[in-house]
Write an enzyme that holds these catalytic residues in place. Sequence first.
Site, mmCIF file in Angstrom:
data_model
loop_
_atom_site.group_PDB
_atom_site.id
_atom_site.type_symbol
_atom_site.label_atom_id
_atom_site.label_comp_id
_atom_site.label_asym_id
_atom_site.label_seq_id
_atom_site.Cartn_x
_atom_site.Cartn_y
_atom_site.Cartn_z
ATOM 1 N N SER A 39 0.823 -1.191 0.000
ATOM 2 C CA SER A 39 0.000 0.000 0.000
ATOM 3 C C SER A 39 0.873 1.263 0.000
ATOM 4 C CB SER A 39 -0.953 -0.049 1.202
ATOM 5 O OG SER A 39 -1.972 0.899 1.093
ATOM 6 N N ASP A 160 -5.690 -4.273 -1.782
ATOM 7 C CA ASP A 160 -4.745 -3.794 -0.771
ATOM 8 C C ASP A 160 -3.804 -4.883 -0.263
ATOM 9 O OD1 ASP A 160 -3.512 -2.534 1.363
ATOM 10 O OD2 ASP A 160 -5.289 -2.605 2.643
#
Length: 283
Positions: A39, A160
Amino acid sequence: MQNTGLILEGGGMRGAYTAGVLDYFLDEGIHFPFVTGASAGACNGSSYVAKQRGRNYEVIVEYGDHPEYISYKRMLTHKQLFGMDFLFDKLPNHLVPFDYESFENRSSTFVVATTNMRTGEPMFHKEFPDRDSLLKVMRASSSLPMVAPSISYQGNELMDGGIADPVPFQSSLDHGNQKHVVVLTRNEGYVKKKMKLGWYFNRKYRQYPLFAKALLNRHLKYNHQTTRLKRMEQEGSAFVLRPLEPLRVSRIERNRDRLHVLYEQGYQEAREQEKSLQSFLQS
């Protein structure tokens, strides 16, 4: 510095802390042969391996309050809290240009962690055939459930990287590294709590039950990883840089002054711990 990995946790706008740490590393000529992140950690890491000192500060702090960066109105109308086109097209290609040439000539292995929605397991990416592939993988790694769509890449649906592997030191271990420098965006003692509304996640991601399970168990994964990191610190195989105090900055912080202070905190705390870090690296 051989057989040493740098691992970067995500955390949205808390990545301002990591940006400060990495700029200190660049100022002091501290470079790692292996860098991985999930991320925001992957986004910070890409500028670090491209040796673009100050770029992360520009992206996070100077553009953090831009209306296209974080928008609750867009969240209501398009189900996107973060402006993903802004973050992964307008910023790197126009406003704060990413040095693709320097990245392509990097001396470090760079690995981006994502989560495979079909398996609920982490997927690690270290080959980027072109600029679009790099941006697409980092976009996938930063696509948070509920506030961003998944990304299709090479036949997989990705989201993610912080879901299946919040602190991706396993990729550093798999690479054969014996030492691991880890930058966290939470203070020591932080314990992640179980997410609420589990029934809703199960319903929303009913096509991907293993992904929903990984999402609901993320707190267990994170807490297990930080416990393991503590053991690795005690054993001498890990050196962890983390905020010394609980942060006042949230994942979706937009206050430029707070983001600047957090960046300075990361820079200063890295400087204060450099002697200990060098001893770790040279031992």
